[in-house]
Design an enzyme around this catalytic site. Sequence first.
Site, PDB file in Angstrom:
ATOM      1  N   ASN A 107       0.780  -1.181  -0.289  1.00 53.14           N
ATOM      2  CA  ASN A 107       0.053  -0.019   0.034  1.00 53.14           C
ATOM      3  C   ASN A 107       0.877   1.292   0.189  1.00 53.14           C
ATOM      4  OD1 ASN A 107      -2.349   1.567   0.360  1.00 53.14           O
ATOM      5  ND2 ASN A 107      -1.805   1.714   2.615  1.00 53.14           N
ATOM      6  N   HIS A 109       0.659   5.392   1.317  1.00 44.57           N
ATOM      7  CA  HIS A 109       0.261   6.193   2.257  1.00 44.57           C
ATOM      8  C   HIS A 109       0.607   7.471   2.171  1.00 44.57           C
ATOM      9  CE1 HIS A 109      -2.625   7.219   5.397  1.00 44.57           C
ATOM     10  NE2 HIS A 109      -1.711   7.670   5.960  1.00 44.57           N
ATOM     11  N   SER A 136       4.832   6.513   2.533  1.00 39.29           N
ATOM     12  CA  SER A 136       5.300   5.273   2.788  1.00 39.29           C
ATOM     13  C   SER A 136       4.930   4.283   2.040  1.00 39.29           C
ATOM     14  CB  SER A 136       5.014   5.083   4.214  1.00 39.29           C
ATOM     15  OG  SER A 136       5.294   6.048   5.376  1.00 39.29           O
ATOM     16  N   ASP A 145      -3.398   0.873   7.785  1.00 43.26           N
ATOM     17  CA  ASP A 145      -2.147   1.786   7.321  1.00 43.26           C
ATOM     18  C   ASP A 145      -0.895   0.918   8.315  1.00 43.26           C
ATOM     19  OD1 ASP A 145      -3.298   3.268   5.370  1.00 43.26           O
ATOM     20  OD2 ASP A 145      -3.864   4.514   6.836  1.00 43.26           O
TER      21      ASP A 145
HETATM   22  C1  GAR Z   1      -2.546   8.900  -2.621  1.00 45.40           C
HETATM   23  O1  GAR Z   1      -2.117  10.111  -2.316  1.00 45.40           O
HETATM   24  C2  GAR Z   1      -2.464   7.814  -1.835  1.00 45.40           C
HETATM   25  O2  GAR Z   1      -1.225   8.025  -1.003  1.00 45.40           O
HETATM   26  C3  GAR Z   1      -3.684   7.765  -0.974  1.00 45.40           C
HETATM   27  O3  GAR Z   1      -4.585   8.055  -1.726  1.00 45.40           O
HETATM   28  C4  GAR Z   1      -4.217   9.125  -2.997  1.00 45.40           C
HETATM   29  C5  GAR Z   1      -4.791   8.296  -4.338  1.00 45.40           C
HETATM   30  O4  GAR Z   1      -4.172   8.890  -5.347  1.00 45.40           O
HETATM   31  N1  GAR Z   1      -3.923   6.803  -0.370  1.00 45.40           N
HETATM   32  C6  GAR Z   1      -4.609   6.529   0.968  1.00 45.40           C
HETATM   33  O5  GAR Z   1      -4.805   7.682   1.490  1.00 45.40           O
HETATM   34  C7  GAR Z   1      -4.733   5.334   1.539  1.00 45.40           C
HETATM   35  N2  GAR Z   1      -4.827   5.273   2.815  1.00 45.40           N
HETATM   36  P1  GAR Z   1      -4.073   8.388  -6.691  1.00 45.40           P
HETATM   37  O6  GAR Z   1      -5.515   7.849  -7.142  1.00 45.40           O
HETATM   38  O7  GAR Z   1      -3.923   9.778  -7.762  1.00 45.40           O
HETATM   39  O8  GAR Z   1      -3.032   7.364  -6.960  1.00 45.40           O
END
Ligand code: GAR
Length: 217
Positions: A107, A109, A136, A145
């Site tokens: 994942n 985050h 991370s 997470d």
């Molecule tokens: C990213 O910032 C990712 O790190 C976050 O969602 C966004 C997705 O962006 N994920 C989380 O918060 C998971 N807990 P994307 O769809 O443009 O890749």
Amino acid sequence: MLRVAVLLSGRGSNLQALIDASQGDAFPATIVRVISNVPDAQGLQRAQDAGIDTVVIDHRKFSSRTEFDEALDTALHACDAELVCLAGFMRILTQDFVEGWQDRLINIHPSLLPAFKGLDAQQQALDAGVRIAGCSVHFVRPGMDEGPIVAQAAVPVLQNDDDASLAARILRQEHVIYPLVVRLIAEGRVQVEDEQVVINVGDSSAGILLNPSLADL
Ligand code: GAR
């Protein structure tokens, strides 16, 4: 070539970073399927544009998390996925699913874990007043997470930052470390020992700890 499946719910910019990396020279992984729980997720279009197989598994059509996760599991096995990347996948996965993909599920985050788990990590960082934020990539464990951390990138929090400006600065680093981690795993350099990640980087740690200077941002 390591067979990678990507799970997402929205924009898919991290998927795009993985697609771009996988189209480069000598990238040791290939994205075989993109699965979204949201039927109109932008990430699905990105996958289709790259000629990658897409599957929609709409969580609203399932009466329990267990049934939804079973459908995910089936779709992942059907494409012979060897590594599953969560890339903005905004569903909590059941313990059974997570344990079924132990050390084959990662994942990304937008915080320096273990700080600021859960939603709105960037706003949590602003609210806490930290001077350094980041992102991370970690192996997934049943807690949200949680799990052994493979790579992190740090970015400064600037005086006039808001949620959007900080999120954008972090996102640029997400797009660096996610492909890096997939490459390291595909090269067989990443091991989990006693719930800590050990990376065989040869004689250098370059690329594992990313601390971009202000000049790079
Ligand atoms: C990213 O910032 C990712 O790190 C976050 O969602 C966004 C997705 O962006 N994920 C989380 O918060 C998971 N807990 P994307 O769809 O443009 O890749």
